[in-house]
Design a protein around this motif. Sequence first.
Motif, PDB file in Angstrom:
ATOM      1  N   VAL A 183     -26.698   8.121   2.475  1.00 53.31           N
ATOM      2  CA  VAL A 183     -26.247   9.302   2.276  1.00 53.31           C
ATOM      3  C   VAL A 183     -24.847   9.519   3.062  1.00 53.31           C
ATOM      4  N   ILE A 184     -24.064   9.909   2.009  1.00 53.98           N
ATOM      5  CA  ILE A 184     -22.655  10.078   2.380  1.00 53.98           C
ATOM      6  C   ILE A 184     -22.286  11.513   2.234  1.00 53.98           C
ATOM      7  N   VAL A 185     -21.605  11.879   3.294  1.00 52.58           N
ATOM      8  CA  VAL A 185     -21.278  13.507   3.297  1.00 52.58           C
ATOM      9  C   VAL A 185     -19.742  13.471   3.475  1.00 52.58           C
ATOM     10  N   ALA A 186     -19.041  14.075   2.480  1.00 48.81           N
ATOM     11  CA  ALA A 186     -17.551  13.794   2.463  1.00 48.81           C
ATOM     12  C   ALA A 186     -17.148  15.454   2.106  1.00 48.81           C
ATOM     13  N   ASP A 187     -15.914  15.648   2.324  1.00 48.34           N
ATOM     14  CA  ASP A 187     -15.324  17.144   2.057  1.00 48.34           C
ATOM     15  C   ASP A 187     -15.290  17.325   0.524  1.00 48.34           C
ATOM     16  N   ASP A 188     -14.760  16.450  -0.346  1.00 48.21           N
ATOM     17  CA  ASP A 188     -14.511  16.421  -1.763  1.00 48.21           C
ATOM     18  C   ASP A 188     -15.830  15.713  -2.502  1.00 48.21           C
ATOM     19  N   ASP A 189     -15.682  16.115  -3.697  1.00 46.60           N
ATOM     20  CA  ASP A 189     -16.720  15.102  -4.482  1.00 46.60           C
ATOM     21  C   ASP A 189     -16.114  13.866  -4.960  1.00 46.60           C
ATOM     22  N   ILE A 190     -17.045  12.726  -4.412  1.00 42.32           N
ATOM     23  CA  ILE A 190     -16.666  11.455  -4.823  1.00 42.32           C
ATOM     24  C   ILE A 190     -17.759  10.883  -5.497  1.00 42.32           C
ATOM     25  N   VAL A 191     -17.326   9.902  -6.259  1.00 39.30           N
ATOM     26  CA  VAL A 191     -18.474   9.244  -7.313  1.00 39.30           C
ATOM     27  C   VAL A 191     -18.294   7.380  -6.993  1.00 39.30           C
ATOM     28  N   PRO A 192     -19.180   7.059  -7.234  1.00 40.75           N
ATOM     29  CA  PRO A 192     -19.324   5.552  -7.126  1.00 40.75           C
ATOM     30  C   PRO A 192     -18.798   5.019  -8.272  1.00 40.75           C
ATOM     31  N   VAL A 193     -18.046   3.809  -8.282  1.00 36.94           N
ATOM     32  CA  VAL A 193     -17.429   3.048  -9.372  1.00 36.94           C
ATOM     33  C   VAL A 193     -17.672   1.459  -9.566  1.00 36.94           C
ATOM     34  N   GLU A 194     -17.841   1.062 -10.333  1.00 33.42           N
ATOM     35  CA  GLU A 194     -18.304  -0.275 -10.708  1.00 33.42           C
ATOM     36  C   GLU A 194     -17.309  -1.095  -9.982  1.00 33.42           C
ATOM     37  N   ILE A 195     -17.556  -2.162  -9.473  1.00 40.05           N
ATOM     38  CA  ILE A 195     -16.258  -3.146  -8.738  1.00 40.05           C
ATOM     39  C   ILE A 195     -16.774  -4.508  -9.027  1.00 40.05           C
ATOM     40  N   VAL A 196     -16.044  -5.473  -9.404  1.00 40.20           N
ATOM     41  CA  VAL A 196     -16.150  -6.810  -9.812  1.00 40.20           C
ATOM     42  C   VAL A 196     -15.051  -7.649  -8.809  1.00 40.20           C
ATOM     43  N   SER A 197     -15.729  -8.331  -8.014  1.00 36.14           N
ATOM     44  CA  SER A 197     -14.706  -9.250  -6.855  1.00 36.14           C
ATOM     45  C   SER A 197     -15.236 -10.531  -6.601  1.00 36.14           C
ATOM     46  N   ASP A 198     -14.537 -11.564  -6.710  1.00 35.28           N
ATOM     47  CA  ASP A 198     -15.187 -12.859  -6.232  1.00 35.28           C
ATOM     48  C   ASP A 198     -15.283 -12.745  -4.515  1.00 35.28           C
ATOM     49  N   LEU A 199     -14.784 -11.630  -4.176  1.00 35.17           N
ATOM     50  CA  LEU A 199     -14.630 -11.595  -2.450  1.00 35.17           C
ATOM     51  C   LEU A 199     -16.072 -10.892  -1.884  1.00 35.17           C
ATOM     52  N   LEU A 200     -16.920 -10.209  -2.835  1.00 37.23           N
ATOM     53  CA  LEU A 200     -18.042  -9.787  -2.496  1.00 37.23           C
ATOM     54  C   LEU A 200     -19.035 -11.176  -2.640  1.00 37.23           C
ATOM     55  N   PRO A 201     -20.058 -11.021  -1.428  1.00 41.30           N
ATOM     56  CA  PRO A 201     -21.016 -11.996  -1.530  1.00 41.30           C
ATOM     57  C   PRO A 201     -21.823 -12.252  -2.604  1.00 41.30           C
ATOM     58  N   ARG A 202     -22.404 -13.233  -2.739  1.00 41.99           N
ATOM     59  CA  ARG A 202     -23.422 -13.611  -3.970  1.00 41.99           C
ATOM     60  C   ARG A 202     -24.815 -14.263  -3.073  1.00 41.99           C
ATOM     61  N   ALA A 203     -25.685 -13.852  -3.663  1.00 38.00           N
ATOM     62  CA  ALA A 203     -27.013 -13.945  -3.162  1.00 38.00           C
ATOM     63  C   ALA A 203     -27.306 -15.941  -3.329  1.00 38.00           C
ATOM     64  N   LYS A 204     -27.749 -16.274  -2.274  1.00 38.55           N
ATOM     65  CA  LYS A 204     -27.922 -17.696  -2.012  1.00 38.55           C
ATOM     66  C   LYS A 204     -29.339 -18.061  -2.922  1.00 38.55           C
ATOM     67  N   LEU A 205     -29.494 -18.965  -3.834  1.00 34.45           N
ATOM     68  CA  LEU A 205     -30.695 -19.339  -4.552  1.00 34.45           C
ATOM     69  C   LEU A 205     -31.294 -20.664  -3.904  1.00 34.45           C
ATOM     70  N   GLU A 206     -32.553 -20.801  -3.863  1.00 35.31           N
ATOM     71  CA  GLU A 206     -33.004 -21.929  -3.292  1.00 35.31           C
ATOM     72  C   GLU A 206     -34.107 -22.412  -4.259  1.00 35.31           C
ATOM     73  N   SER A 207     -34.304 -23.729  -4.347  1.00 40.12           N
ATOM     74  CA  SER A 207     -35.399 -24.326  -4.838  1.00 40.12           C
ATOM     75  C   SER A 207     -36.801 -23.865  -4.068  1.00 40.12           C
ATOM     76  N   ALA A 208     -37.783 -23.829  -4.971  1.00 36.77           N
ATOM     77  CA  ALA A 208     -39.222 -23.445  -4.261  1.00 36.77           C
ATOM     78  C   ALA A 208     -39.407 -24.633  -3.220  1.00 36.77           C
ATOM     79  N   ALA A 209     -39.110 -25.754  -3.390  1.00 41.29           N
ATOM     80  CA  ALA A 209     -39.369 -26.764  -2.623  1.00 41.29           C
ATOM     81  C   ALA A 209     -38.741 -26.668  -1.180  1.00 41.29           C
ATOM     82  N   MET A 210     -37.220 -26.256  -1.448  1.00 38.08           N
ATOM     83  CA  MET A 210     -36.226 -26.075  -0.341  1.00 38.08           C
ATOM     84  C   MET A 210     -36.757 -24.715   0.608  1.00 38.08           C
ATOM     85  N   ALA A 211     -37.121 -23.816  -0.227  1.00 34.24           N
ATOM     86  CA  ALA A 211     -37.695 -22.713   0.556  1.00 34.24           C
ATOM     87  C   ALA A 211     -38.881 -22.850   1.457  1.00 34.24           C
ATOM     88  N   LEU A 212     -39.846 -23.835   0.662  1.00 30.97           N
ATOM     89  CA  LEU A 212     -40.862 -24.275   1.223  1.00 30.97           C
ATOM     90  C   LEU A 212     -40.676 -24.862   2.656  1.00 30.97           C
TER      91      LEU A 212
END
Length: 447
Positions: free
Chosen positions: A119-148
Amino acid sequence: LPTNVAGRPAVPLLAIVSLRHQHISIWSEGQLVLRSKISTGTISHPTPMGIFSVIQKNRIHHSNIYSNAPMPFMQRITWSGIALHAGVVPNYPASHGCIRLPREIAEQLFGMTRIGMRVIVADDDIVPVEIVSDLLPRAKLESAAMALALLNSETVTSGTMQTVANATALGVISASGSTVTAALVGALTDTTEVLDPYQIAMKRKAVTAAAVRPKAVAARTALADAAVKSAEANAALATLRQAKADLVIARAELNSIAVGADPASEDTAIARAAKMANVAAAVVIHQTAMDDEAVKTTAAFAAARSARQAEFAADDAPDQAKEAARGVEPVSVFISAKERRLFIRQGFEPVLDAEIAFRQPELPVGTHVFTAIAADATSRSRLHWSVVTLPSSSGTSAIDALNRVEMPASIRAEIEKRLWSGASLIISDMGLSNETGRGTDFVVLTK
């Protein structure tokens, strides 16, 4: 409103309150799904501005501050008394700081939301916008064997299980007495399937939850075994004491023959031979009793240690299950330029607190709330993100703020192994509010 898919993270919602326009907007995956008029705090009792989250929900609630006033469909955002709830909504601020909604909207919103909604409370009306950047973290994928292997490594450390082999044995009986759940079987199956962090977290939750009952059973069994072994040891000790007493008596009787007896007589020789035979038999019995007592006392101590360890494991298992359950909640990251620190929370519990550096630390970065809204259909490691930039005099863009953060690889890895839709990243000039504490996500006051 997008439908939540079973086995996948819930679709994240974002609430934005505009004090100037006196309305609330609910966003889902970048789309506006609900807007309503509201009534916020007066000048004398203002609604605080900043970043909050829903930390408690009660369908029927009464204020413990303002004369037991009714607050139906209450969704608390601070423990100090600020909440969303149904109430009178004139076309102006009229509350004591809470965010009042029309009853039908409050009821509808109550059914849509879950604990943790931002919940964001601000004075003015603000809206979320899409952002694309390689600086944002990525999910780490693992094989099932590694996860096990990861799950097994964690559970050996925590005492949930000893090996993958006996993990199956630990889980063969569920709370209802039936066979282990399909989720646990899946967690213990070695395949080449690639899992994302949420799937791994769900399997961790299944493993730890399934271990609770077997560990309680194991503790009771070990305690009963320890009681039996203790009784056997006590009985062996009593037998040893009696054998020792019998040996002392036999030796005393042998020694007593020499007193007042003719050592050369045949009767004395016969008596002495009989007493020596008694002593020899007593020695054998005593030695056997000593050996038996040593074995049974050692077994009793070993059983007692095993019972204690089983009790510790049984006591820890529910806590581990709760921790694993928190691990399926979205991760929250807060980076404070004021404190020069990065904080991670998950399920309202602290995970990490570390120093972090900023490029051009003398310049402001503003306040930006990034939200992971969905996984990319072509690359599950990449997430779609939206960002809300709160109004400030700095004029710093979200991309510029990301560029200014010098995030170590080890911290990025800690975030990426917990990353799925619903995750959030906050970068702000502000520090943590003292409202941040037990049972909250990050609370950041901007005014």
